[in-house]
Design a protein around this motif. Structure first.
Motif, PDB file in Angstrom:
ATOM      1  N   PRO A 130      38.234 -15.545  86.046  1.00 46.40           N
ATOM      2  CA  PRO A 130      38.481 -16.984  85.882  1.00 46.40           C
ATOM      3  C   PRO A 130      39.883 -17.388  86.349  1.00 46.40           C
ATOM      4  CG  PRO A 130      38.231 -15.911  83.738  1.00 46.40           C
ATOM      5  CD  PRO A 130      37.955 -14.871  84.771  1.00 46.40           C
ATOM      6  N   ALA A 131      39.974 -18.558  86.954  1.00 44.05           N
ATOM      7  CA  ALA A 131      41.242 -19.014  87.526  1.00 44.05           C
ATOM      8  C   ALA A 131      42.313 -19.226  86.459  1.00 44.05           C
ATOM      9  CB  ALA A 131      41.022 -20.310  88.309  1.00 44.05           C
ATOM     10  N   HIS A 132      41.908 -19.551  85.226  1.00 44.53           N
ATOM     11  CA  HIS A 132      42.930 -19.783  84.191  1.00 44.53           C
ATOM     12  C   HIS A 132      43.486 -18.465  83.670  1.00 44.53           C
ATOM     13  CE1 HIS A 132      39.163 -19.515  81.759  1.00 44.53           C
ATOM     14  NE2 HIS A 132      39.953 -18.863  80.933  1.00 44.53           N
ATOM     15  N   PHE A 219      37.429 -17.902  89.946  1.00 49.05           N
ATOM     16  CA  PHE A 219      36.456 -19.002  89.798  1.00 49.05           C
ATOM     17  C   PHE A 219      36.953 -19.999  88.767  1.00 49.05           C
ATOM     18  CE2 PHE A 219      34.852 -15.520  87.054  1.00 49.05           C
ATOM     19  CZ  PHE A 219      34.679 -16.159  85.833  1.00 49.05           C
ATOM     20  N   TRP A 220      36.612 -21.235  89.022  1.00 54.23           N
ATOM     21  CA  TRP A 220      36.997 -22.329  88.123  1.00 54.23           C
ATOM     22  C   TRP A 220      35.966 -22.362  87.002  1.00 54.23           C
ATOM     23  CZ3 TRP A 220      37.767 -28.072  90.115  1.00 54.23           C
ATOM     24  CH2 TRP A 220      38.162 -28.883  89.035  1.00 54.23           C
ATOM     25  N   ASN A 221      36.390 -21.877  85.858  1.00 60.55           N
ATOM     26  CA  ASN A 221      35.483 -21.644  84.729  1.00 60.55           C
ATOM     27  C   ASN A 221      35.214 -22.948  83.943  1.00 60.55           C
ATOM     28  OD1 ASN A 221      35.866 -19.340  81.858  1.00 60.55           O
ATOM     29  ND2 ASN A 221      34.012 -20.134  82.775  1.00 60.55           N
ATOM     30  N   TRP A 222      34.798 -24.007  84.681  1.00 59.71           N
ATOM     31  CA  TRP A 222      34.611 -25.314  84.035  1.00 59.71           C
ATOM     32  C   TRP A 222      33.470 -25.344  83.027  1.00 59.71           C
ATOM     33  CZ3 TRP A 222      30.063 -25.214  86.316  1.00 59.71           C
ATOM     34  CH2 TRP A 222      29.930 -25.080  87.698  1.00 59.71           C
ATOM     35  N   GLY A 227      38.447 -23.223  80.348  1.00 60.24           N
ATOM     36  CA  GLY A 227      38.566 -23.345  81.803  1.00 60.24           C
ATOM     37  C   GLY A 227      38.375 -24.764  82.304  1.00 60.24           C
ATOM     38  N   MET A 228      38.325 -25.722  81.408  1.00 61.06           N
ATOM     39  CA  MET A 228      37.958 -27.082  81.828  1.00 61.06           C
ATOM     40  C   MET A 228      39.081 -27.889  82.481  1.00 61.06           C
ATOM     41  SD  MET A 228      35.122 -28.314  79.046  1.00 61.06           S
ATOM     42  CE  MET A 228      33.590 -27.377  78.852  1.00 61.06           C
TER      43      MET A 228
END
Ligand code: C2O
Length: 573
Positions: A130-132, A219-222, A227-228
């Motif tokens: 995850p990107a965060h 990945f953008w874990n929205w 991750g939002m």
């Protein structure tokens, strides 16, 4: 649908008649036979000097078609009719009004014959995280810096990588065997596999630029609360991952709104976490059939978005399209960069968004869901430059397993599995308001409308429900160069304030992200919303009719040509 044009009839090649077909005969279409296999006279050059299997010498280039012929016995009635990218017929893109003219075709493609891609044997996996919580930021920054320093006409340059997306969605590439028919990678079942291949090469090229074969994208874990936010690695102005053309109200700590309506649905200008999670449940978990999740069929010769047979899958409309629109800069003519398909891939966050879309495909499969076996799906093919500068063709069927492609996703909790939407009111609490049938076609502008829709069948058996999804199917006409979103509510009041995805009455949204194509902007497509579970939860399974409310949220008008309930295979014939 495809028609046989004399121009597309190149030559046919016979392949062994002895191997039994791998496909059930019911999954084949009769007629439209031999034009799909074209004999190519050149010998494919093989940069690695490996021995090639001799069928490939003969049947190279035209996407997965060669492979189709090699796999299936020769039977003119059985040949697949899959879309394939005609790299030699790359044109100037059709762009939406207000866009600055750009070129999208890859460099030096004119004299090259693409070769069929051979997936290397991977002994270890790149793990996308995850990107965060991304540990490889230094590597990523370095790789992007190098990519951005390459000359514009280098196939690995930042400019070229971002133009791949434009070439595949703005009437730039056309289809093999169908002169002048656009190759379009959105609004159909090829949406997921095309983007998987796109990111695959992007990741490998970045790894190659820093000599690191383990490099993996974030990945953008929205889909999870942590991750939002727009990932901070993309919002540092000094970073090459930064892009100025984004909605400035949506920088951290604003939370993404997966149901973006042009204004935020939650508090503090943020998205509503619960609504986001319920949206994930509805758009991913609850969609059980591949045609409903991936998108409708798209076969060679089909003109995308100009016939009522086509249509996006649930994942593409929401959250894919909504996150594009939420991220892009509203002050730009087409919400560039992320809010318009031609420009989206100029923003480094594009690849991070798509890594999560790609992850959702893997997650969806992990629920034990089946894949599409139709050869027209399996053999759809695209052309890319790989990390070794070979121009290669790749096909869908090689993209079903990320491990085969040498990567995987870090296993994370899926908090949205616990967020099944719940009814806002019980049946007894509903007023039973009387609603008339809307005269169609109807132009939906900025007023909420309701109509009554008859159900062909009530109280189906569990077996029937498992096999076919009761679906609300809309036929829509609109201008695809403009943005558009409307929501669909079932058995709900007219007041739009109830259009919240955490309520069961909310059935789904149609969302268009600006793009242009063949025939300019005129578009006809279908929009399909599964309602089997919804009607059970609303206690409406024995009702003969349902009330459908359309809530326009933003953008241009849309003509509703038809609304009906059908029992969609959402799987193949
Ligand atoms: Cu090719 Cu997110 O779009």
């Amino acid at each position: 649908m495809a028609t046989l044009s004399p121009l597309s009839f190149l030559a046919t090649t016979k392949v062994s008649a002895s191997s039994p077909s791998l496909l059930p005969s019911s999954s084949r279409k009769p007629s439209k036979a031999s034009h799909r296999i074209a004999k190519v006279s050149c010998n494919a050059s093989n940069p690695e000097g490996e021995p090639q299997n001799n069928r490939r010498d003969v049947l190279v280039g035209l996407g997965g078609l060669g492979a189709a012929a090699a796999t299936f016995s020769y039977n003119p009635l059985a040949l697949a009719d899959a879309v394939a990218t005609d790299v030699h017929a790359c044109n100037k893109p059709s762009l939406p009004p207000g866009a600055k003219p750009i070129a999208c075709c890859p460099p030096n493609y004119e004299n090259k014959e693409p070769i069929e891609y051979v997936i290397p044997k991977y002994t270890s996996l790149r793990i996308r995280t995850p990107a965060h919580d991304y540990a490889d930021l230094d590597k990523y920054t370095k790789a992007i810096t190098i990519m951005k320093s390459l000359p514009d006409d280098h196939p690995h340059s930042w400019t070229q990588q971002s133009r791949i997306h434009c070439a595949y969605c703005h009437n730039s590439y056309t289809q093999v065997g169908h002169k002048g028919v656009e190759m379009q990678v959105h609004f159909s079942w090829i949406f997921l596999p095309f983007h998987r291949w796109y990111l695959y090469f992007y990741e490998r090229i970045l790894g190659k630029l820093i000599n690191d074969p383990t490099f993996a994208l974030p990945f953008w874990n929205w889909d999870a609360p942590e991750g939002m936010e727009m990932p901070a690695i993309f919002t540092d102005r000094r970073s090459p991952l930064y892009n100025a053309l984004r909605n400035q109200n949506h920088l951290p700590p604003t939370l993404v709104d997966l149901n973006w309506n042009g204004r935020s649905t939650g508090v503090d200008g943020s998205g509503d976490v619960e609504a986001n999670l319920a949206t994930m449940y509805r758009q991913v978990y609850e969609v059980k059939r591949p045609l409903c999740f991936y998108g409708k069929p798209y076969r060679a010769g089909d003109k995308p978005l100009s016939g009522s047979g086509n249509g996006s899958g649930s994942i593409e409309l929401v959250p894919h399209n909504t996150v594009h629109s939420w991220t892009g800069d509203k002050t730009q003519p087409n919400i560039e960069d992320m809010g318009a398909l031609y420009s989206a891939a100029r923003d480094p966050i594009f690849y991070c968004h798509h890594a999560n879309i790609d992850r959702m495909w893997s997650v969806w499969k992990s629920f034990g869901r089946e894949d599409i076996t139709d050869p027209d799906y399996q053999n759809a093919s695209y052309v890319f430059y790989d990390e070794n500068l070979n121009l290669v063709t790749v096909k869908n069927s090689d993209a079903f397993d990320t491990k085969k492609l040498g990567y995987d996703y870090k296993q994370l909790d899926l908090p949205w599995l616990k967020y099944k939407p719940t009814p806002r009111r019980t049946k007894a609490q509903r007023h039973g308001r009387k609603v008339k049938k809307l005269d169609l076609p109807f132009t939906l502008k900025d007023k909420i409308v309701s109509t009554v829709v008859k159900r062909p069948q009530t109280n189906r058996s569990q077996l029937e429900k498992d096999e076919k999804e009761e679906s609300l199917v809309f036929t829509l006409q609109f201008d695809r160069t403009k943005h558009l979103k409307f929501d669909v509510l079932i058995n709900e009041e007219e007041d739009y304030k109830w259009a919240n995805p955490k309520y069961r009455e909310f059935a789904g949204s149609f969302v268009n992200v600006s793009h242009a194509g063949q025939d300019g902007g005129a578009t006809e497509t279908t929009f399909t919303v599964g309602i089997t579970d919804l009607l059970e939860q609303l206690d409406a399974d024995d009702d003969d009719t349902i009330i459908v409310t359309l809530v326009p949220q933003y953008g241009d008008q849309v003509i509703i040509k038809d609304i009906k309930i059908s029992f969609e295979e959402c799987r193949l014939r």
